[in-house]
Design a protein around this motif. Structure first.
Motif, PDB file in Angstrom:
ATOM      1  N   THR B 106      -0.921  -4.994  -3.469  1.00  0.00           N
ATOM      2  CA  THR B 106      -1.178  -3.647  -2.961  1.00  0.00           C
ATOM      3  C   THR B 106      -1.051  -3.624  -1.436  1.00  0.00           C
ATOM      4  O   THR B 106      -0.526  -2.670  -0.864  1.00  0.00           O
ATOM      5  CB  THR B 106      -2.578  -3.144  -3.364  1.00  0.00           C
ATOM      6  N   LEU B 107      -1.481  -4.712  -0.815  1.00  0.00           N
ATOM      7  CA  LEU B 107      -1.367  -4.804   0.643  1.00  0.00           C
ATOM      8  C   LEU B 107       0.101  -4.831   1.062  1.00  0.00           C
ATOM      9  O   LEU B 107       0.518  -4.130   1.993  1.00  0.00           O
ATOM     10  CB  LEU B 107      -2.078  -6.071   1.132  1.00  0.00           C
ATOM     11  N   VAL B 108       0.898  -5.641   0.337  1.00  0.00           N
ATOM     12  CA  VAL B 108       2.319  -5.761   0.675  1.00  0.00           C
ATOM     13  C   VAL B 108       3.034  -4.430   0.464  1.00  0.00           C
ATOM     14  O   VAL B 108       3.862  -4.023   1.283  1.00  0.00           O
ATOM     15  CB  VAL B 108       2.975  -6.890  -0.157  1.00  0.00           C
ATOM     16  N   VAL B 109       2.678  -3.722  -0.613  1.00  0.00           N
ATOM     17  CA  VAL B 109       3.302  -2.418  -0.869  1.00  0.00           C
ATOM     18  C   VAL B 109       3.006  -1.463   0.291  1.00  0.00           C
ATOM     19  O   VAL B 109       3.883  -0.738   0.762  1.00  0.00           O
ATOM     20  CB  VAL B 109       2.802  -1.836  -2.210  1.00  0.00           C
ATOM     21  N   THR B 110       1.758  -1.493   0.776  1.00  0.00           N
ATOM     22  CA  THR B 110       1.408  -0.650   1.920  1.00  0.00           C
ATOM     23  C   THR B 110       2.266  -1.002   3.129  1.00  0.00           C
ATOM     24  O   THR B 110       2.766  -0.123   3.834  1.00  0.00           O
ATOM     25  CB  THR B 110      -0.079  -0.836   2.265  1.00  0.00           C
ATOM     26  N   LEU B 111       2.443  -2.319   3.339  1.00  0.00           N
ATOM     27  CA  LEU B 111       3.265  -2.764   4.470  1.00  0.00           C
ATOM     28  C   LEU B 111       4.711  -2.313   4.316  1.00  0.00           C
ATOM     29  O   LEU B 111       5.352  -1.904   5.287  1.00  0.00           O
ATOM     30  CB  LEU B 111       3.233  -4.285   4.577  1.00  0.00           C
ATOM     31  N   ILE B 112       5.236  -2.409   3.068  1.00  0.00           N
ATOM     32  CA  ILE B 112       6.618  -1.976   2.832  1.00  0.00           C
ATOM     33  C   ILE B 112       6.758  -0.503   3.213  1.00  0.00           C
ATOM     34  O   ILE B 112       7.688  -0.119   3.927  1.00  0.00           O
ATOM     35  CB  ILE B 112       7.016  -2.148   1.348  1.00  0.00           C
ATOM     36  N   LEU B 113       5.814   0.330   2.746  1.00  0.00           N
ATOM     37  CA  LEU B 113       5.881   1.761   3.048  1.00  0.00           C
ATOM     38  C   LEU B 113       5.832   1.989   4.551  1.00  0.00           C
ATOM     39  O   LEU B 113       6.557   2.820   5.088  1.00  0.00           O
ATOM     40  CB  LEU B 113       4.722   2.492   2.363  1.00  0.00           C
ATOM     41  N   TYR B 114       4.978   1.220   5.224  1.00  0.00           N
ATOM     42  CA  TYR B 114       4.849   1.365   6.673  1.00  0.00           C
ATOM     43  C   TYR B 114       6.179   1.046   7.365  1.00  0.00           C
ATOM     44  O   TYR B 114       6.675   1.805   8.186  1.00  0.00           O
ATOM     45  CB  TYR B 114       3.742   0.435   7.183  1.00  0.00           C
ATOM     46  N   ARG B 115       6.745  -0.108   6.967  1.00  0.00           N
ATOM     47  CA  ARG B 115       8.026  -0.513   7.551  1.00  0.00           C
ATOM     48  C   ARG B 115       9.103   0.516   7.285  1.00  0.00           C
ATOM     49  O   ARG B 115       9.876   0.892   8.164  1.00  0.00           O
ATOM     50  CB  ARG B 115       8.479  -1.853   6.948  1.00  0.00           C
ATOM     51  N   PHE B 116       9.144   0.949   6.017  1.00  0.00           N
ATOM     52  CA  PHE B 116      10.210   1.867   5.629  1.00  0.00           C
ATOM     53  C   PHE B 116      10.076   3.190   6.379  1.00  0.00           C
ATOM     54  O   PHE B 116      11.031   3.680   6.971  1.00  0.00           O
ATOM     55  CB  PHE B 116      10.184   2.093   4.121  1.00  0.00           C
ATOM     56  N   MET B 117       8.873   3.755   6.380  1.00  0.00           N
ATOM     57  CA  MET B 117       8.680   5.049   7.014  1.00  0.00           C
ATOM     58  C   MET B 117       8.936   4.971   8.518  1.00  0.00           C
ATOM     59  O   MET B 117       9.420   5.924   9.115  1.00  0.00           O
ATOM     60  CB  MET B 117       7.258   5.560   6.763  1.00  0.00           C
ATOM     61  N   SER B 118       8.621   3.810   9.108  1.00  0.00           N
ATOM     62  CA  SER B 118       8.842   3.670  10.547  1.00  0.00           C
ATOM     63  C   SER B 118      10.329   3.642  10.875  1.00  0.00           C
ATOM     64  O   SER B 118      10.731   3.914  12.005  1.00  0.00           O
ATOM     65  CB  SER B 118       8.207   2.382  11.064  1.00  0.00           C
TER      66      SER B 118
END
Lengths: 289, 329
Positions: B106-118
Motif C-alpha cells: 500500500t505504501l509503494v502504491v501511494t509512492l507510485i501515484l505520487y511519482r506519476f501525478m508529479s
C-alpha cells in the motif's frame, strides 16, 4: 558498439546503485527483521556528513568511505539503544517508531541545513566513448558495490563475528545460553547496517543534490529489493537488484526516467503478488527471546 | 450517544476556533476514521490511506471540471477511489499477502501515484477537459454548490457545517456498520482469521469489501478537502500525508471510533499551531510524537484514558473488543 558499451555501463550502474541502497536494509531488515522505515534518512545523513566533511577540507574519498559510515553507525547505536531495543519482535510498532524517526531526521536536517539543495561535485571526471560521454563516477559506484558484496560475504561466512551474528539472529536464546551477549550483538549488527546505509548515502551523494526529503526516494527501492530478494541475504540482494535494475533501465531508455521509476515499483508489486511466500515463512517466525 | 454529543460540540467549536481551520480538522477526522475502520476494526495494516484520499481529491477536481457541476463530481470521486481500492484490495487479499507485505505494497502504491501525478505536466496528460498539471496540481475547478443550483456555492461557514454534518453522519454509519453482522465478523477476522474462515466466512471477500468502504470514506474526505483547499496537488499522495494519518490514529488509539477522530483533530490543530511559528520544525515534532507514543502509549490516548477512568471508579473494565496493536500481527 559504443552505444552498447555505454548501455552496459548504465545497466551495471543501475544494479550497483540498487545493491548499495539496499545493503544496509538487507542487514537490518533481512537479518534482524527490524523494519527500518528510517533507512532512507540514514542514507541522506551519510550524504550530509560527507558534504559537511568535504566543505571542512577533508578529502572526498576519506569522507565518503570512512567518516560517513562511522558517523551514521554512531547514530545507529544511539537509535538502537533509545528506541529499537524496546521494540524487537513487535513488527508493527517498529515500523511506526522508525517512521517517526524518519520524520524526526527530516525535520532535524531541515533545521540544520535548511530546506534547500546541497551537494558536492563528482570527484571523478567523465570521459568519452566514441560519440557518447560517460560518467566516470559510475565506475566508482560499481566498484564500491562489488567490494561491498564481497566484504559482506567474507564477514558473514568466514569470520567469527559473522557466525555469532547469524546464530544470534536465528536463535537468540541458544546464543545467550552459549554465553554470548545477544543485546550487544543486536546493537553491533544494527550499527553495521547503519554504517552500510551511511556509506551508500555518502557514495551516492555527489550524484544527486540532497534535500531533507531525499530519503523517500530510496526507501521504497530498498524495501522492494530486500523483500523480493528473499531469505538468502546476498544471493537475494544480487538477484533482485539485477532484476529491478534492468527493468528500471529498460524503461528509462525506452520511455523516460520517471516511467523507469514507476515501472520498477509496478514490477515490485506484481513480483510480490506472484511470489509472496518463502519470504513470509522466514519473516513471521516468532522471536523467542 | 456519541453522535448526540458531537452535534453541540460541532456547533460550539466555531466560537473558539475559526471555521476555516475547523473545516480541515473535520475532514482530517473523517480521513482518520476511515483508517480507524480498516486498521483498527479490520486489522488491515494500510499504510497508504493517503492514496484514496488523494484519488478522491483528484477525482473530484477532474469530475468537476468535466461536468461543471459538483454533486455528480462528488459521486464520481468516491466511486473512482472505491473502485481502485476494490481492485487493489482484491489483488492483495486474494493473493493472501501477509500483513507486513500489505503495508509495504500500500505504501509503494501511494509512492507510485505520487511519482506519476508529479510527472503529469504538459498537454499529454489530460482527462477530458482537465489537465493533470504535474507537480503544480489542478487549480480552479468548480467548488461545491447546492445540488441543482450551480450559482449557490457552499463555502466558508456553510462548508464547515456541511463537513461537520457529514462527519457525524459517517460516525453514525460506521457505528451501524460495526454493530451489524458484517462489522462483528470483520472484528472476528481481525482477531482470528483462520477461525473465521473455518466457520465458513469468506475472509478475502469481506476484507476486500471493508477495505473498499474505508477507501470510499477516505475519498469523501479527499473530495471535501479539494473543496476546502480549492486546489489538488500530488502532495496529497506524499509520504508525509500517509504518515500523518497513521500518527493521528495511533495517538488517538486504534480499536475505537472516537480515538482516530480526536487524534486527527488534536494533531491537526497542533500542526496548525506549529505552522504559525518557525522556531521548531513541524516534521521533527510529528516524528518525535510518533516515537514517544509508540514507546510509552502503544494503545493510544483514548483507550489509555478510558482505562484510567475505569480504574478511578474502580469499575471492572468494560468488555470491549480491544487488543493491543502489537497483537494484531
Amino acid at each position: 558498439m559504443d552505444l552498447i558499451a555505454v548501455m552496459a555501463v548504465e545497466f551495471l550502474y543501475a544494479v550497483a546503485s540498487l545493491v548499495l541502497i539496499s545493503a544496509g536494509l538487507a542487514v537490518v531488515f533481512g537479518m534482524m527483521r527490524v523494519i527500518n522505515l528510517a533507512h532512507g534518512e540514514f542514507m541522506i545523513l551519510g550524504g550530509y556528513v560527507t558534504i559537511t566533511a568535504v566543505n571542512l577540507g577533508v578529502n572526498v574519498f576519506i569522507a565518503m568511505v570512512i567518516i560517513a559510515p562511522l558517523a551514521v553507525a554512531l547514530i545507529g547505536v544511539v537509535v538502537e539503544r533509545l528506541v529499537i531495543r524496546h521494540l524487537y519482535g513487535r513488527l508493527v510498532d517498529t515500523m511506526l517508531a522508525t517512521w517517526g524517526l524518519s520524520l524526526f531526521f527530516i525535520g532535524l536536517v531541515t533545521v540544520i541545513f535548511g530546506n534547500t539543495t546541497t551537494g558536492i561535485s563528482t570527484p571523478i571526471p567523465g570521459f568519452a566513448i566514441g560519440d557518447y560521454r560517460i560518467n566516470g563516477y559510475s565506475f566508482f559506484i560499481i566498484l564500491v558495490a562489488v567490494l561491498l558484496l564481497a566484504a559482506m560475504a567474507v564477514i558473514l561466512r568466514t569470520t567469527r563475528f559473522g557466525l555469532i551474528a547469524r546464530g544470534t539472529m536465528a536463535r537468540p536464546d541458544i546464543a545467550a545460553a552459549l554465553g554470548h551477549e545477544t543485546e550487544r550483538i543486536y546493537m553491533a549488527t544494527f550499527a553495521v547496517g547503519s554504517a552500510l546505509s551511511g556509506l551508500a548515502g555518502a557514495v551516492l551523494a555527489p550524484l544527486v543534490g540532497l534535500v531533507p526529503g531525499s530519503g523517500a526516494a530510496y526507501i521504497a527501492k530498498a524495501f522492494i529489493t530486500v523483500i523480493a530478494g528473499g531469505p538468502q541475504l546476498l544471493a537475494g540482494l544480487m538477484s533482485s537488484a539485477t532484476f529491478f535494475g534492468v527493468v528500471n533501465q529498460l524503461f528509462t531508455f525506452t520511455i523516460s526516467p520517471v516511467i523507469g521509476e514507476v515501472a520498477l515499483l509496478v514490477a515490485a508489486v506484481i513480483l510480490l503478488r506472484m511470489l509472496p511466500r518463502g519470504i513470509t515463512g522466514r519473516f513471521f517466525r516468532e522471536r523467542s527471546s | 450517544m456519541m453522535a448526540a454529543a458531537a452535534v453541540p460540540i460541532a456547533l460550539l467549536l466555531p466560537y473558539v476556533i475559526d471555521t476555516y481551520t475547523l473545516t480541515v480538522l473535520a475532514i482530517y477526522a473523517m480521513l482518520a476514521l476511515s483508517l480507524g475502520l480498516v486498521w483498527g476494526y479490520g486489522g488491515i495494516l494500510c499504510f497508504g490511506q493517503a492514496a484514496f484520499f488523494g484519488l478522491g481529491a483528484y477525482g473530484y477536481a477532474v469530475g468537476a471540471i468535466n461536468i461543471g457541476e459538483s454533486t455528480i463530481a462528488m459521486v464520481v470521486a468516491v466511486a473512482a477511489s472505491a473502485a481502485f481500492a476494490a481492485i487493489l484490495g482484491a489483488m492483495m487479499f486474494y493473493g493472501r499477502l501477509g500483513d507486513v507485505y500489505l503495508a509495504i505494497i500500500t505504501l509503494v502504491v501511494t509512492l507510485i501515484l505520487y511519482r506519476f501525478m508529479s510527472s503529469t505536466a504538459g498537454d499529454a496528460y489530460v482527462i477530458g477537459k482537465a489537465r493533470l498539471g504535474g507537480f503544480n496540481g489542478i487549480p480552479g475547478f468548480p467548488t461545491l454548490h447546492v445540488p441543482g443550483d450551480p450559482s449557490a456555492y457552499i463555502w466558508g461557514d456553510a462548508l464547515y457545517y456541511l463537513c461537520a454534518a457529514i462527519l457525524v453522519l459517517v460516525l453514525i454509519l460506521v457505528k451501524l456498520l460495526l454493530s451489524s453482522g458484517f462489522g462483528r465478523i470483520a472484528v472476528g477476522i481481525r482477531e482470528n482469521e483462520t477461525r473465521m474462515s473455518l466457520l465458513g466466512y469468506d475472509v478475502r471477500a469481506r476484507k476486500t469489501l471493508l477495505f473498499t468502504i474505508g477507501a470510499a470514506v477516505a475519498a469523501l474526505a479527499g473530495a471535501l478537502f479539494a473543496n476546502w483547499g480549492e486546489i489538488v496537488t500530488p502532495r496529497l499522495f506524499g509520504l508525509t500525508q500517509s504518515a500523518e494519518i497513521i500518527i493521528w490514529c495511533i495517538v488517538g488509539g486504534f480499536g475505537t471510533r472516537l480515538g482516530p477522530v480526536l487524534g486527527a483533530a488534536s494533531m491537526g490543530y497542533l500542526k496548525f499551531l506549529l505552522g504559525q511559528q518557525s522556531l521548531i520544525d513541524n516534521t521533527l515534532v510529528m516524528g518525535l510524537i510518533l516515537i514517544l507514543v509508540v514507546l510509552f502509549l502503544p494503545r493510544g490516548l483514548v483507550p489509555a484514558l478510558a482505562g484510567l477512568w475505569d480504574a478511578a471508579w474502580q469499575r471492572v473494565p468494560a468488555r470491549r473488543v480491544q487488543r493491543r496493536r502489537r497483537d494484531l500481527v
